[in-house]
Design a protein around this motif. Sequence first.
Motif, short mmCIF file in Angstrom:
data_model
loop_
_atom_site.label_atom_id
_atom_site.label_comp_id
_atom_site.label_asym_id
_atom_site.label_seq_id
_atom_site.Cartn_x
_atom_site.Cartn_y
_atom_site.Cartn_z
N ILE A 292 0.86 -1.19 0.00
CA ILE A 292 0.00 0.00 0.00
C ILE A 292 0.89 1.23 0.00
O ILE A 292 1.88 1.29 0.74
N MET A 293 0.54 2.17 -0.82
CA MET A 293 1.29 3.43 -0.92
C MET A 293 0.37 4.56 -0.47
O MET A 293 -0.75 4.70 -0.96
N ILE A 294 0.86 5.35 0.50
CA ILE A 294 0.07 6.47 1.04
C ILE A 294 0.81 7.76 0.71
O ILE A 294 1.96 7.95 1.12
N LEU A 295 0.15 8.62 -0.02
CA LEU A 295 0.76 9.87 -0.47
C LEU A 295 0.39 11.02 0.46
O LEU A 295 -0.77 11.17 0.85
N ASP A 296 1.36 11.83 0.81
CA ASP A 296 1.13 13.04 1.58
C ASP A 296 0.80 14.15 0.58
O ASP A 296 1.68 14.80 0.01
N GLY A 297 -0.51 14.35 0.33
CA GLY A 297 -0.96 15.22 -0.74
C GLY A 297 -0.42 16.64 -0.68
O GLY A 297 0.12 17.15 -1.66
N ASN A 298 -0.55 17.29 0.48
CA ASN A 298 -0.08 18.68 0.61
C ASN A 298 1.42 18.79 0.38
O ASN A 298 1.90 19.66 -0.36
N SER A 299 2.15 17.92 1.01
CA SER A 299 3.61 17.95 0.91
C SER A 299 4.08 17.77 -0.53
O SER A 299 4.93 18.51 -1.02
N LEU A 300 3.49 16.79 -1.23
CA LEU A 300 3.93 16.51 -2.59
C LEU A 300 3.53 17.61 -3.56
O LEU A 300 4.26 17.93 -4.49
N LEU A 301 2.35 18.20 -3.33
CA LEU A 301 1.91 19.26 -4.23
C LEU A 301 2.79 20.50 -4.05
O LEU A 301 3.13 21.17 -5.04
N PHE A 302 3.15 20.82 -2.80
CA PHE A 302 4.06 21.94 -2.56
C PHE A 302 5.40 21.68 -3.23
O PHE A 302 5.97 22.55 -3.88
N ARG A 303 5.92 20.47 -3.04
CA ARG A 303 7.21 20.11 -3.64
C ARG A 303 7.16 20.29 -5.16
O ARG A 303 8.06 20.85 -5.77
N ALA A 304 6.09 19.78 -5.77
CA ALA A 304 5.96 19.85 -7.22
C ALA A 304 5.84 21.29 -7.70
O ALA A 304 6.43 21.67 -8.73
N PHE A 305 5.10 22.11 -6.97
CA PHE A 305 4.88 23.50 -7.38
C PHE A 305 6.19 24.27 -7.48
O PHE A 305 6.43 25.00 -8.44
N TYR A 306 7.03 24.11 -6.47
CA TYR A 306 8.28 24.87 -6.45
C TYR A 306 9.39 24.24 -7.29
O TYR A 306 10.40 24.88 -7.57
N ALA A 307 9.19 22.99 -7.69
CA ALA A 307 10.20 22.32 -8.51
C ALA A 307 9.98 22.55 -10.00
O ALA A 307 10.91 22.45 -10.79
N MET A 308 8.73 22.88 -10.37
CA MET A 308 8.38 23.01 -11.78
C MET A 308 8.27 24.48 -12.19
O MET A 308 7.95 25.33 -11.38
N PRO A 309 8.54 24.77 -13.47
CA PRO A 309 8.32 26.13 -13.98
C PRO A 309 6.83 26.44 -13.98
O PRO A 309 6.00 25.53 -13.89
N PRO A 310 6.44 27.72 -14.09
CA PRO A 310 5.01 28.10 -13.98
C PRO A 310 4.20 27.72 -15.22
O PRO A 310 3.84 28.56 -16.03
N LEU A 311 3.89 26.41 -15.35
CA LEU A 311 3.09 25.94 -16.48
C LEU A 311 1.67 26.47 -16.38
O LEU A 311 1.11 26.58 -15.29
N LYS A 312 1.09 26.76 -17.53
CA LYS A 312 -0.24 27.36 -17.56
C LYS A 312 -0.93 26.95 -18.84
O LYS A 312 -0.31 26.89 -19.90
N THR A 313 -2.23 26.64 -18.77
CA THR A 313 -2.97 26.30 -19.98
C THR A 313 -3.34 27.58 -20.71
O THR A 313 -3.21 28.68 -20.18
N LYS A 314 -3.84 27.42 -21.93
CA LYS A 314 -4.24 28.59 -22.71
C LYS A 314 -5.37 29.36 -22.04
O LYS A 314 -5.55 30.55 -22.25
N LYS A 315 -6.17 28.65 -21.22
CA LYS A 315 -7.28 29.29 -20.53
C LYS A 315 -6.83 29.99 -19.25
O LYS A 315 -7.65 30.58 -18.55
N GLY A 316 -5.56 29.87 -18.90
CA GLY A 316 -5.04 30.55 -17.73
C GLY A 316 -4.96 29.71 -16.48
O GLY A 316 -4.60 30.21 -15.41
N GLN A 317 -5.28 28.41 -16.56
CA GLN A 317 -5.21 27.52 -15.40
C GLN A 317 -3.76 27.12 -15.13
O GLN A 317 -3.09 26.57 -16.01
N TYR A 318 -3.25 27.41 -13.93
CA TYR A 318 -1.91 26.95 -13.57
C TYR A 318 -1.93 25.44 -13.35
O TYR A 318 -2.85 24.89 -12.73
N THR A 319 -0.91 24.76 -13.86
CA THR A 319 -0.90 23.28 -13.81
C THR A 319 0.44 22.71 -13.38
O THR A 319 0.61 21.50 -13.38
N ASN A 320 1.41 23.57 -13.05
CA ASN A 320 2.75 23.04 -12.79
C ASN A 320 2.80 22.08 -11.59
O ASN A 320 3.49 21.05 -11.64
#
Length: 910
Positions: A5-33
């Motif tokens: 079983i794998m248990i993900l720490d959602g907040n922690s991983l999302l924060f990590r991903a946000f600051y590790a990735m460049p500011p990706l954005k869809t054409k509609k303006g939704q941030y997705t990084n």
Amino acid sequence: MNNKIMILDGNSLLFRAFYAMPPLKTKKGQYTNAVYGFLSMLYKLIDTYSPDYICTAFDPEKPTFRHEQYKDYKAGRAKAPNELVEQFKLIRDVLEVHNIKCIEINGFEADDVAGTIACEAEKKGAEVYLVTSDKDYLQLISENIKVLLTKKGVTNIKEMDEQAISDDYGISPTQFVDLKALMGDQSDNIPGVMGVGEKTALKLIQQYGSLDCIYDNIEEIKGKLKEKLEGDKIQAYMSQTLARIIKDIPIEFDLEEFRLIEPDANKLIVLYDELEFRNFKKRVKEIPEIQNDSQMSMFDSVSDGEEKKLGINNISTSEDLTYVDNKEDIAQIILKVKNSKKVAVKFLLDGERALYSNAVCLGISDCKGSIFYIDFNEVEEKFVLESLKEIFESKDIIKIGHGIKSEVIYLMKKSIFIENIGFDSEIGKYLLDPSESSYSIDKLAYEYLKVENSTENEYLGTGKKRLSFKEVEQGKSKEYLFNYLNTVVKLEEKMCLEIQEFNMTNLFQKIELPLIEVLAYMEYEGFKVDLEILNKLGVHFAEKISSLEEKIYILAGEKFNINSPKQLSVILFEKLGLTVIKKTKTGISTNAEVLEKLKSEHEIVSYILEYRQMVKLNSTYVEGLKSVTDINTNRVHSIFNQTIASTGRISSTEPNLQNIPTRTDEGRELRKAFVTEDGYVLCDADYSQIELRVLAHLADETNLIESFKNGVDIHTKTASEVFKVKIEDVTYEMRSRAKAVNFGIVYGISDYGLSRDLDIPRKESKVYIENYLSYYKNIEKYMKDIVEQGKKEGYVETYFGRRRYIPELSSRNFNIRSFGERIALNTPVQGTAADIIKAAMVNVYNRLKNNKMKSKLILQVHDELIIETHLSELEEVKKILKEEMENVVNDFKVHLDADVNVGGSWYEAK
């Protein structure tokens, strides 16, 4: 049961991903990084560990019991950026599509949820993996519970078990809580014992075993450490409580509800299309059948059995692939193309550059459903090109393609000149989004036609790549050309509508498309190089390098490798004791900026800077130019790139003729090697202060406009205002600094940047800028307005309507936002100047061509055009340059001035 079983720490991983990735954005303006980074981690984890069960724990929005126990818990933590906040709901939606359950319990944090589920799963015999970037989870490690700790980036993961805890910390997992009790946790604002850090805390835990034992034996501890421990005892036990993860929160769950099952392919495809996650679509195992012909895959293969003669049967789409293997069929091609009035064309070459390659085969589409494949092993190339010459050179038949400059150059070699280029998907996409890193045909097929390239790395690519001979032998060229042309034809309508919607049709049709032929011609013609002069310069530079080496060795007191930053660092900072200006991860910096600041400390520094300059001139320019000079013609054929610079500027590579040095005497000497054929001279025209003239017009700055109209020296006038002196009292240094301010304003320079460039105090540079803006008030207003417009619209425009989107303007990060503001200031000015020179190039080229002149436009360098001019046409060429360059725009508030010079070499003409 031995399930994982794998248990993900959602907040922690999302924060990590946000600051590790460049500011990706869809054409509609939704941030997705953050979501993109999260999925990157998720997929790697699933691929690596193959869990049977998986779930994600999230922190609740409301405060938890820890906040009730300690009101300052997590106090001072910066508020999450809006760009991240909006992705918390999005990641839940994404996980739902993946059938991964999200769990959130009011009053408890994600680590309590994860800890409870982990312990319950362990009791049932499961092997547990906790995924987080939070080291608090290390206390949960046991024989069957491991922590996968995310490190730098999004896919760098360290597996932590009991042995790893022992190796890294010298303690057990259960002792980790007491470690936190002593040292605290700054990120959670857990106080710990004041003045006790990790090193001291570890020693205490290793010696006494637990927090209780430390205080039971407090008399053994001496000095200030004892005072700290006694003074903060209550705080230490409170910190222990805050740091301990609860393993038995009231939660009921059935392990089976976490079972990892395959997501619905249809929902996943829709999701990835919405989020514009092209690469992740490759993970989808079942792609639904697409009935809409406009979305037919570019990558549908064409088997040998489906290759038919002259339009017999369809091939999985409405188009026919006609395999041409005899001369008679060429007439059928001509007839179909003439009837359609449009042709898409693509040569498959055996090399990277059309100028030096041979064609293997040719693909042609009539843009109405028929695609012809001509193999030059079957039908003689010379016959084919002679037969199709009337098609290529017809002004009545539109030519379309992707990166069609390659076809233009290849046909120029065959004395065929393509007329009426009506669409190029590579240029079109560049116009729509000039900040993209790639405009490959497969990328556009995905974006506009929603198709995926499953064999991209094998043989499909950007149009600049080529098939190997082995792949051609395997028959892939037929599939490649079919897919390529099929896609170009389908892209035309979609992209032209988008260009029209953005009001850039005129820019596309009048400047960018005609420019393709101009750049192809310049690349084809090249610039003559006098190798004898180049060799003499090489000898001169080599002698200078040798002389500088000896001087440097004498001053250093020993011989060393001057090109080695490490050895140079030892000499400068250890042996000679110069001031350390900047340190990097690899040691003390010896870059040019550092050495410039050290010039006054020791004369060796000036010699080192000059040595580096000489080495670069000799290796990059002398030897570099010799290596790319055509031995048959003694001409260099630079590649002129139309889709590289986000500002709209043209760039030059292989070699970069726009980067020939001009600031030093030795650098300028290189221009002596650029000469003409007998009977010709160089006519060199460049705009006078074009960017300042553009700024004056865009900002409607009266003082600047009047100065230009009256022929006043702009830099001298600016100096008198900045330094508050009369014009006649302006010194050379004042004018030089005012010039830096003038051009710095164009590029959105800050007081810090100006102080660095002029090597003056920041306070002084701030005064310069303030004085400048107080005099040129409309420029200050323009600067504020253009940034606000960029923030409001999401983009800025040039005078000709060229857009540049600037997502950085909406960033909460100060540095990123400041960068966006500089782009907003710079793009309209530099972009307009780039558009002006492009339009001038097109007009000058057409005048030379239409007048059937011998003179040739051979080079553009920013605001400069060079024509290799036949002596009999010199006066006419000078007139053409002046007229076309100065009259590109007719409603500017400032006249565009072009200075024309003539010489036998670039050096003389400049």
